[in-house]
Design an enzyme around this catalytic site. Structure first.
Site, PDB file in Angstrom:
ATOM      1  N   THR A   1      31.666  21.540  70.256  1.00 45.30           N
ATOM      2  CA  THR A   1      31.471  20.919  68.945  1.00 45.30           C
ATOM      3  C   THR A   1      32.752  20.361  68.352  1.00 45.30           C
ATOM      4  OG1 THR A   1      29.607  22.344  68.459  1.00 45.30           O
ATOM      5  CG2 THR A   1      30.719  21.420  66.571  1.00 45.30           C
TER       6      THR A   1
ATOM      7  N   SER B   1      27.088  25.165  76.847  1.00 40.56           N
ATOM      8  CA  SER B   1      25.870  25.742  77.417  1.00 40.56           C
ATOM      9  C   SER B   1      25.695  25.313  78.869  1.00 40.56           C
ATOM     10  CB  SER B   1      24.637  25.305  76.627  1.00 40.56           C
ATOM     11  OG  SER B   1      24.841  25.574  75.271  1.00 40.56           O
TER      12      SER B   1
HETATM   13  N1  ASP Z   1      26.773  23.821  71.788  1.00 34.55           N
HETATM   14  C1  ASP Z   1      28.179  23.810  71.455  1.00 34.55           C
HETATM   15  C2  ASP Z   1      28.952  24.303  72.670  1.00 34.55           C
HETATM   16  O1  ASP Z   1      28.983  25.457  72.931  1.00 34.55           O
HETATM   17  C3  ASP Z   1      28.414  24.669  70.269  1.00 34.55           C
HETATM   18  C4  ASP Z   1      29.845  24.767  69.823  1.00 34.55           C
HETATM   19  O2  ASP Z   1      30.784  24.261  70.379  1.00 34.55           O
HETATM   20  O3  ASP Z   1      30.033  25.399  68.785  1.00 34.55           O
HETATM   21  O4  ASP Z   1      29.519  23.510  73.367  1.00 34.55           O
END
Ligand code: ASP
Length: 340
Positions: free
Chosen positions: A12, A58
Site C-alpha cells: 500500500t 498477498s
Molecule cells: N494488500 C496490501 C499488501 O499487503 C496491504 C498493505 O500494504 O497494507 O500489499
C-alpha cells in the site's frame, strides 16, 4: 554518514488509486520519493532497488524471499543497513522467515510499509519510512549497528520480525510482538531497548535459501471433524503440521483425535504445538489434554507466533530431508523467536 539500501517490493505504501476502477495499484519508486522529500535531505545516503513486478504482499511466494535474501547478501558489504518496503498483509511472515534465512547478521534489515498510500493526506507511510531509514542507519560510536536484526518498524514501534503479528486490518497501530517488548519506541528520540536487542554477530553473514513449504496448519475448534483432522495430519504432501491449539496448548482429548495425532507422529511427521492465544506460551504439562498431545509426540512451539513457526519449519525442512533433524532443532531458540 551511513548508507542504506531501500528495497521496494510493493504494498500500500507505494500505491495509487487507478482512475478507472479505483483499485490501488503500485506506482514507481521515483514517485514515492517525490511524496517523501524528507528522504532526500536525510543525513543518510539512500540507494534503492525496485522489485519488478511490484506486488501486493498477498501474492508473496518463497521465491520472493529467496530473491530478497540473495539481494541483501549481494549488497551486504556495501551498506550499513537495509529497509524493505513491503505490504502489511504478509509482512510478519516475510520478516519471520528472513530472520531464519539470514544468519550471523551484523546489520539491520528493517521492514516497513503503511496502511494508507504515501500520497494520501494523513498517510502513516511517511513517518514509517523516515524512521525505518533512521533505524537502519543507526550505529554505535564504534560503528557497529544498533539493531542488527530483522525487524519491523510501524507506528512508532520497532519490533523483532520473528515475534511480530499483524493485529489490526485498518488501524495505524497494526503490528505487535505480544511476547516480547518492542526493540525501540520512537518519540522525540528513538529509544532503543538495548537489553533485548540481539548483539551483532562476529561471524560472516550466511544465507540459507532452501525452503521446504510442505507444512499444514490445523486450527482446532469445537466441532472439528475427524475427516478434517485426518486429511490435514495424514496428507501425503505434508512433512510437518502446526497444531494451533487452545490456551496453553490444549486440544480435544477424544480417542479418535489422539489416535490420528499418534498415527501422524508414528509416520515421522513433525507436529508442532502453537497456541491460538495472542499472548503466552504453550505448556503441555499443565492439563491432561495437553499432556496427551505431548505423549503422542507433539513438540512445543513455546511462545512462538504462527507466522514465525511457519518460517522456522520452512527453514529447517529446507536444511534437511530428515525430519529427525527438524525435530531436534524446532524446539530450540534459533534467533530470538521464543522465550526459552
Ligand atoms: N494488500 C496490501 C499488501 O499487503 C496491504 C498493505 O500494504 O497494507 O500489499
Amino acid at each position: 554518514m551511513s548508507n542504506v539500501l531501500l528495497i521496494y517490493t510493493g504494498g500500500t505504501i507505494g500505491m495509487k488509486e487507478d482512475p478507472v476502477d479505483q483499485t490501488l495499484r503500485p506506482f514507481d519508486f521515483d514517485s514515492l520519493l517525490d511524496e517523501v522529500p524528507e528522504l532526500r535531505k536525510f543525513g543518510t545516503s539512500i540507494d534503492h532497488v525496485t522489485f519488478d513486478p511490484l506486488i501486493d504482499s498477498s501474492d508473496i511466494e518463497p521465491a520472493m524471499w529467496q530473491k530478497l535474501a540473495a539481494l541483501i547478501e549481494r549488497k551486504y558489504d556495501a551498506y550499513d543497513g537495509f529497509v524493505v518496503l513491503h505490504g502489511t498483509d504478509t509482512m510478519a511472515y516475510s520478516a519471520s522467515v528472513l530472520s531464519y534465512m539470514l544468519s550471523n547478521l551484523s546489520k539491520p534489515v528493517v521492514f516497513t510499509g503503511s496502511q494508507l498510500p504515501v500520497g494520501r493526506l494523513r498517510t502513516d507511510g511517511r513517518e514509517n519510512l523516515v524512521s525505518a531509514v533512521e533505524i537502519a542507519g543507526a550505529r554505535e560510536r564504534d560503528g557497529s549497528a544498533i539493531v542488527p536484526e530483522v525487524c519491523i518498524y510501524f507506528n512508532s514501534l520497532l519490533i523483532r520480525g520473528n515475534r511480530s503479528t499483524k493485529v489490526d486490518a485498518d488501524g495505524f497501530d497494526a503490528f505487535r510482538s505480544p511476547n516480547l517488548p518492542p526493540l525501540a519506541e520512537a518519540g522525540i528520540d528513538i529509544r532503543y531497548n538495548k537489553d533485548i536487542i540481539l548483539r551483532p554477530s562476529r561471524g560472516l553473514l550466511s544465507v540459507s535459501s532452501a525452503l521446504d513449504t510442505r507444512v499444514s496448519i490445523l486450527k482446532v475448534h469445537p466441532g472439528i471433524t475427524e475427516q478434517v483432522v485426518r486429511d490435514t495430519l495424514l496428507g501425503e504432501a505434508t512433512r510437518a503440521v502446526i497444531l494451533e491449539t487452545f490456551g496453553c496448548g490444549n486440544a480435544p482429548s477424544r480417542d479418535w483425535f489422539l489416535d490420528i495425532v499418534r498415527e501422524a507422529a508414528d509416520a515421522g511427521k513433525v507436529l508442532l504445538n502453537v497456541t491460538q492465544c495472542l499472548r503466552g506460551t504453550v505448556n503441555m504439562d499443565l492439563y491432561a489434554t495437553g499432556r496427551a498431545l505431548h505423549r503422542a509426540g507433539v513438540l512445543s512451539g513455546y511462545d512462538i507466533t504462527l507466522e514465525s513457526a511457519l518460517g522456522k519449519l520452512f527453514f529447517l525442512m529446507g536444511k534437511s530431508n530428515d525430519n529427525e533433524y527438524v525435530k531436534a532443532y524446532v524446539e530450540k531458540n534459533l534467533c530470538g523467536e521464543i522465550s526459552k
